[in-house]
Design a protein around this motif. Structure first.
Motif, PDB file in Angstrom:
ATOM      1  N   SER A  55       0.847  -1.191   0.000  1.00 25.17           N
ATOM      2  CA  SER A  55       0.000   0.000   0.000  1.00 25.17           C
ATOM      3  C   SER A  55       0.881   1.239   0.000  1.00 25.17           C
ATOM      4  O   SER A  55       1.911   1.275   0.665  1.00 25.17           O
TER       5      SER A  55
ATOM      6  N   CYS B 286      -3.969  -1.084  -4.434  1.00 30.66           N
ATOM      7  CA  CYS B 286      -4.125  -1.654  -3.097  1.00 30.66           C
ATOM      8  C   CYS B 286      -5.055  -0.820  -2.225  1.00 30.66           C
ATOM      9  O   CYS B 286      -5.826  -1.370  -1.425  1.00 30.66           O
ATOM     10  N   THR B 287      -5.001   0.493  -2.368  1.00 32.06           N
ATOM     11  CA  THR B 287      -5.890   1.336  -1.576  1.00 32.06           C
ATOM     12  C   THR B 287      -7.347   1.176  -2.011  1.00 32.06           C
ATOM     13  O   THR B 287      -8.220   0.967  -1.162  1.00 32.06           O
TER      14      THR B 287
END
Length: 318
Positions: free
Chosen positions: A191, A211-212
């Motif tokens: 992240s 990823c966020t």
């Protein structure tokens, strides 16, 4: 010998030799024609001064060392005054290090404040003018789509290994003792965070970016996932727990994230990984674990911002 030869033998510039001479550290004799004539002793003095300057001692403060050599000592630091010169230089460097450390901390604080001011975005795109524009939960267009290379085909039916990982909640989670029912364990590479750059070329790696948005999806669907039969949801990456804790807190994740810095799970289950920014990272995938056994695998995962909905749909169907 001429000044150029002195500079060459001492490993300094001609300009440096002239400067040392202007300070009175070197005093060559003058020939009848007015030229300077340097000897071997001058070379040694120039070499010693140059070495001390490279250590951070200003040339004008090397006089005790020069005088020590000129007094016939074998080493420039054989005299008490030379030792005092070392101590003074160390004290000066200590003060400078403390000042630079404080300055660095202030700059880091400014960076963090500015980076988080917009609400905690973690990844950046470029707008039409080429300027960096922070985004939070959206993905840029044109990301490469990861292909199904069969790297996860062997996982369904495998028992989870006897591996215990630290969670952002502070608990130690044993992967072979997740308990009865279904656990959703989604693995992601890394992240980003507002004050830290992502690895170079991140957007060009199939399946790396997002990823966020993926974490936000699992956050937003968390209640639905548990209602559909998930007894627990965990994220997992190779980043350390402190880094993950900032990420989980900033995004207000209602579930814990597990840290596997040594990629022990990848070794135990032969999971696919990739390298970026000098680090080996998990490839993005999600494991549905039921009663300690991998029941289903999502791989490849794309697009990551819709993946939590895909998992929710699977749970409802099963």
């Amino acid at each position: 010998m001429r000044i150029g030869e002195v500079a060459r033998r001492a490993g300094v510039s001609v300009k440096a030799v002239r400067y040392y001479e202007s300070l009175g550290l070197v005093a060559p004799r003058r020939l009848p024609n007015g030229y300077r004539d340097y000897g071997d002793h001058d070379v040694r003095l120039v070499r010693e001064v140059g070495a001390l300057v490279r250590l951070g001692i200003p040339a004008e403060r090397t006089r005790p060392f020069v005088e020590c050599l000129s007094a016939g000592r074998d080493h420039a630091d054989d005299c008490p005054a030379s030792l005092a010169g070392y101590r003074a230089a160390i004290d000066d460097l200590t003060r400078r290090i403390e000042e630079l450390t404080a300055r660095r901390a202030t700059l880091a604080a400014h960076l963090r404040t500015a980076a988080y001011r917009g609400g905690g975005g973690t990844e950046t795109d470029e707008d039409e003018d080429g300027m960096a524009e922070t985004t939070y939960t959206t993905l840029p267009a044109g990301l490469p789509v990861p292909e199904d290379d069969g790297a996860a085909d062997h996982l369904p039916g495998r028992a989870m290994p006897a591996l215990t990982l630290t969670a952002t909640s502070g608990e130690e989670v044993a992967l072979d003792a997740l308990g009865p029912g279904r656990t959703v364990l989604y693995l992601y590479p890394l992240s980003g965070r507002p004050d830290t750059d992502l690895p170079e070329g991140w957007n060009a790696i199939p399946g790396a970016r997002g990823c966020t948005p993926e974490a936000c999806g699992f956050r937003d669907h968390h209640q639905e996932l548990t209602a559909a039969g998930a007894t627990a949801v965990y994220g997992l990456s190779s980043q350390d727990t402190a880094y993950q804790r900032e990420f989980a807190g900033r995004l207000r994740l209602p579930f814990a994230v597990l840290s596997d810095p040594g990629l022990e799970l990848a070794a135990a289950l032969d999971l696919p990984t990739f390298e970026a920014g000098g680090a080996r990272l998990f490839r993005r995938m999600t494991l549905i674990v039921r009663d300690g056994v991998i029941e289903h695998v999502f791989h490849p995962v794309f697009p990551p911002d819709e993946h939590a909905g895909q998992v929710l749909g699977w749970l409802r169907e099963h």
